[in-house]
Motif scaffolding. Structure first.
Motif: not given
Lengths: 424, 81
Positions: B16-19, B38, B42-43, B45-46, B49, B52-53, B61
């Motif tokens: 979901x995070x890649x261009x 790309x 800031x993503x 962090x997501x 997470x 981890x799930x 960190x």
């Protein structure tokens, strides 16, 4: 200073009764209501269980936003993005590619919201209270900052001029149009995307339900629930969506041969100071009249020049007062008031988006020469009955010159803008 | 869990995070998450997470700051499960 003329060259709309200019115009002409029964409001034990929410948001969003952006947009940001992209392309502008580093320094956005990312706040608050703040993820700030509805537009459209969000409750969208108009008029920008966006979160609507200002008496007949000017109006019906206009200097529009929907002759904003009947939730009548008169003065027209009023008209006890204020400000009697109508009868009260959506409707009417009907006011309020012949019930096909649009908001704030047909 | 399985799960998390989703088809352990795919920085962090799930682990960190490539991510996970 030599002020520039300002015109509207693009319109974008995602409203409870239609998405897109063509469908919205059709919905306006046909008196199509966007108010529906909402089961989740019943489950949450709201008194008002109907509202206006644009259809198919998820499906539409996939067509407008790349996947890596879409998943971090909350509802109000999606509405704003869809309407802004539509206004931009409607004006004949190109959507820049993400890897194109050129910035459009002469174009900006003033897109407001009344309450903003309350749906995201609904996720944040329980997690923080549970001690799970570190699990919020990266997008909650960009979704809840007040400027969320304008900031994303900068990246989508490479806007390099002022990009900001105003917030003045129900006056927001109209105020944004006036602010953008002033910026172009003074030569500080060539193009400004202006309007408002608001989500449909129950966390936004709950406060109004608690205030008993929503209509709870028409839950079984949603399309009859939004009843501005009616004797049986029982409060407003909440709505959501966005309406955004691309404002442009006349010089810029002419240079690129753009289609012009209409000219903005002038506008005014003020506050009634919460005196003489004005309060956080009611307007000072003198403030309303002064705002209308100031808009006329600024536009360089007289009260006799106005052909059509697109009122604020929310379906509360304020409607009769609003008509009296219009008549006083325009020096008219009830029988010769300009034609008056309420877009909220079709879409509900979209709060911070209301002014933007109603300005889009107004420009379509000015450009195409029609006045859409107000539904659900066959039974006019007794204090509005004297204006009976001036209230538009069924759509009228009529070429006219001047439409005046006002919005009034909590906090005793007012905005009024004057649109004129553009004849070249 | 085999590294290959972890690698595939990481690709799924990144999707979901890649261009451009197409870029994941040619991704290797050396693929840089920010520069090659790309992903907005800031993503990250997501993404942490989600890791981890998915793997029921905790990532500090400092450990998260060391992640640059898909291989780094796989190694981090492998060391914790």
């Amino acid at each position: 200073m030599n002020h520039r003329r300002v015109v509207v060259t693009g319109l974008g709309i995602i409203a409870p009764n239609a998405h897109g200019i063509q469908d919205f115009e059709k919905a306006l002409r046909e008196g199509k209501s966007g108010i529906r029964f909402l089961p989740h409001l019943e489950k949450l034990k709201f008194g008002c269980r109907v509202g206006g929410i644009p259809d198919n948001l998820d499906q539409i969003s996939e067509e407008y936003f790349p996947a890596d952006i879409l998943h971090v947009l909350n509802e109000s940001m999606r509405y704003a993005g869809i309407a802004a992209i539509d206004a931009w392309t409607d004006a004949g502008m190109q959507i820049p590619l993400p890897d194109d580093d050129r910035v459009n320094w002469d174009s900006g956005a003033i897109v407001g919201t009344g309450i903003g990312g309350a749906d995201t706040l609904g996720i944040i608050i329980p997690k923080v209270n549970e001690g799970r703040a570190r699990r919020l993820g990266s997008a909650v700030v960009e979704q809840t900052m007040s400027s969320s509805v304008s900031a994303r537009l900068s990246g989508l459209l490479a806007l390099g001029n002022q990009v900001t969000t105003n917030s003045s409750a129900c006056s927001t969208g109209t105020e944004a149009v006036i602010m953008g108009y002033e910026r172009i008029r003074e030569g500080k920008a060539d193009k400004m995307l202006c309007g408002g966006a608001e989500g449909s979160s129950p966390y936004i609507w709950a406060g109004f339900d608690a205030m008993r200002v929503l209509n709870t008496g028409k839950n079984e007949v949603p399309e009859q629930a939004s009843r501005p000017m009616s004797a049986t109006a029982g409060g407003f019906i909440p709505g959501a969506g966005a309406g955004i206009l691309l404002l442009e200097s006349l010089d810029s529009a002419q240079q690129r041969g753009a289609r012009i929907y209409g000219e903005i002759l002038g506008g005014a904003v003020n506050s009634g100071g919460q005196r003489n009947g004005g309060s956080m939730s009611a307007p000072n009548g003198e403030g309303v009249q002064r705002c209308i008169r100031a808009a006329l003065h600024h536009a360089g027209i007289g009260p006799g020049d106005v052909d059509v009023i697109n009122g604020h008209l929310t379906a509360t006890m304020a409607d009769p007062l609003e008509l009296a204020n219009w008549a006083a400000a325009l020096e008219r009697t009830p029988v010769d008031l300009p034609y008056i109508h309420s877009t909220k009868s079709l879409v509900g009260h979209c709060l911070g988006a209301a002014g933007g959506i109603e300005c889009v409707a107004s420009l379509l009417e000015v450009h195409k020469g029609f006045i859409h009907g107000s539904i659900n006011c066959e039974d006019l309020h007794e204090k509005i009955l004297p204006y009976e012949k001036r209230v538009v019930h069924d759509t009228i096909e009529k070429d006219f010159n001047i439409l005046i649009k006002a919005s009034f908001g909590f906090g005793d704030v007012n905005s009024c803008v004057v649109f004129q047909k553009y004849e070249g | 869990m085999e590294e290959k399985v972890i690698f595939e799960k990481v690709l799924e998390i990144l999707k979901p995070y890649v261009r451009e989703a197409e870029d994941l088809k040619t991704a290797t352990e050396e693929t840089d998450i920010l520069n090659d795919l790309k992903v907005n920085s800031s993503r990250l962090v997501d993404i942490i997470l989600a890791i981890e799930d998915e793997f029921d682990i905790e990532v500090s960190d400092d450990e998260a700051d060391e992640v640059q490539t898909i291989g780094d991510t796989v190694s981090l996970i492998t060391g914790k499960i």
